[in-house]
Enzyme design. Structure first.
Site, PDB file in Angstrom:
ATOM      1  N   HIS A  68      17.707  18.428  24.601  1.00  0.00           N
ATOM      2  CA  HIS A  68      17.860  17.889  25.956  1.00  0.00           C
ATOM      3  C   HIS A  68      19.253  17.338  26.223  1.00  0.00           C
ATOM      4  CE1 HIS A  68      13.685  18.488  26.846  1.00  0.00           C
ATOM      5  NE2 HIS A  68      13.285  17.695  25.875  1.00  0.00           N
ATOM      6  N   ASP A 120      10.389  24.998  21.700  1.00  0.00           N
ATOM      7  CA  ASP A 120       9.821  23.674  21.974  1.00  0.00           C
ATOM      8  C   ASP A 120       9.041  23.733  23.294  1.00  0.00           C
ATOM      9  OD1 ASP A 120      10.497  20.470  21.291  1.00  0.00           O
ATOM     10  OD2 ASP A 120      10.156  20.851  23.428  1.00  0.00           O
TER      11      ASP A 120
END
Ligand code: OKP
Ligand code: MG
Ligand code: ZN
Length: 343
Positions: A159, A195
């Site tokens: 992220h 993910d």
């Protein structure tokens, strides 16, 4: 397959995660890495090596100097300001406001983040640095001829943007590694993010480039974090047009459906003919994950690993999410064992 691990991940032991209007014990906790390590050893996946120190050079190939300095100083600045708790951003440059870096630590926390669940704490810098070194050590193994390696990174990275933390991430370990492959002579690198969440940081870092292809399978950002990136119409920009792919799935998605996206992703990777593959490996796609909504089973992770192995590329795995700690070791090592079975 060799695993790289650093006990310095323990330096990241936050007490708070802002969730549902209260501060909870963070989902991203030290037992995650320890449980994976125990399973790696139990299943005799291969040697476990310590991280080498790479310094900030490879980090600065992806992140800005100002961001890195901010992370390095943020805890000291926070405590110097006399704040009683962990450092949580609470103000951002919204639409119509100025994107300039304020002096005050509250202002800088907002400038360098995109979410508030991720508290900065005393050891966060040390652990994030160690996590980057874990990734770079494993990357070097693959660059030097190992067919594959597992970077047991914690905290995770996918992220993190060039100058933004959030979603439990500080340095983008997958991106640093992809850039290191490029800097060491790989012509093209593919990053495939399995993910549960969109790899917004990785996408953003390489969005205007054709030398690193980014692909992510994830829960619909209309419904789940990171909410503001990861939609299927994001295909890259300028020279990067056509080198980003997002595959979005709704709540309840089982492996039988998710694997179609994996097939699409693998076909794109294969056609790109990369010299190296980075897998951003999260197992928060698991049916019992506490913060996610896909329905993969532990056995499915063996099949995921087999499919990745069949790509027959030099492959680096960087550890990302997965929050059902009871199953995280089995699920991660199933991917790696499935992969090894094809070699
Ligand atoms: C990090 B990685 C929980 C909200 C969680 C942040 C999720 C970060 C996931 N109520 N929001 O991609 O696994
Ligand atoms: Mg993903
Ligand atoms: Zn995730």
């Amino acid at each position: 397959m060799k695993t790289v691990f650093s006990p310095l991940h323990h330096r990241r032991t936050a007490m708070t995660e802002l969730d549902g209007g209260i501060l909870i014990a963070p989902h991203e906790k030290p037992s995650r890495a320890e449980t994976i390590l125990a399973r790696v050893n139990q299943e005799q996946l291969g040697d476990v090596l310590p991280a080498q120190e790479f310094g900030l050079g490879p980090v600065l190939r992806v992140h800005t100097r100002n961001y890195v300095d901010f992370l390095n100083n943020s805890w000291a600045d926070w405590t110097a300001a006399g704040k009683p708790g962990e450092a949580i951003p609470a103000v951002w440059p919204g639409r119509g406001m100025r994107h300039r870096v304020p002096k005050d630590i509250d202002g800088r926390l907002g400038y360098y983040s995109f979410a508030a669940e991720t508290s900065i704490t005393e050891g966060t810098w040390d652990a994030a640095r160690a996590s980057a070194n874990v990734a770079l050590t494993a990357q070097a193994l693959v660059a030097n001829g190992e067919p594959a390696a597992f970077a047991l990174c914690r905290p995770p990275g996918h992220h993190a943007h060039t100058d933004l933390f959030g979603g439990y991430c500080f340095f983008n370990n997958a991106a640093l590694s992809a850039q290191a492959f490029r800097d060491q002579g790989a012509r093209r690198v593919a990053v495939l993010d399995v993910d549960f969440h969109h790899g917004n940081g990785t996408q953003s870092i390489f969005y205007r480039r054709d030398d690193v292809m980014t692909i992510s399978l994830h829960g619909d950002p209309d419904l789940v974090f990171p909410h503001f990136l990861g939609f299927e119409d994001e295909s890259g920009e300028g020279p990067g047009e056509g080198f980003n792919l997002n595959l979005v799935y709704p709540p309840g998605t089982p492996f039988s459906v998710w694997r179609e996206g994996l097939e699409t992703a693998c076909a794109r990777v294969k056609a790109y003919q990369p010299d190296a593959l980075v897998i951003a490996l999260g197992v928060d796609t698991f049916e019992d994950d506490p913060i996610s909504f896909f329905k993969l089973t532990s056995a499915d992770y063996l099949l995921l690993g087999e499919r990745l192995g069949k790509l027959n590329l030099p492959t680096l795995f960087t550890m990302e999410g997965g929050y059902d700690v009871d199953a995280i070791g089995v699920n991660v090592v199933n991917v790696l064992k499935g992969f090894e079975a094809t070699r």
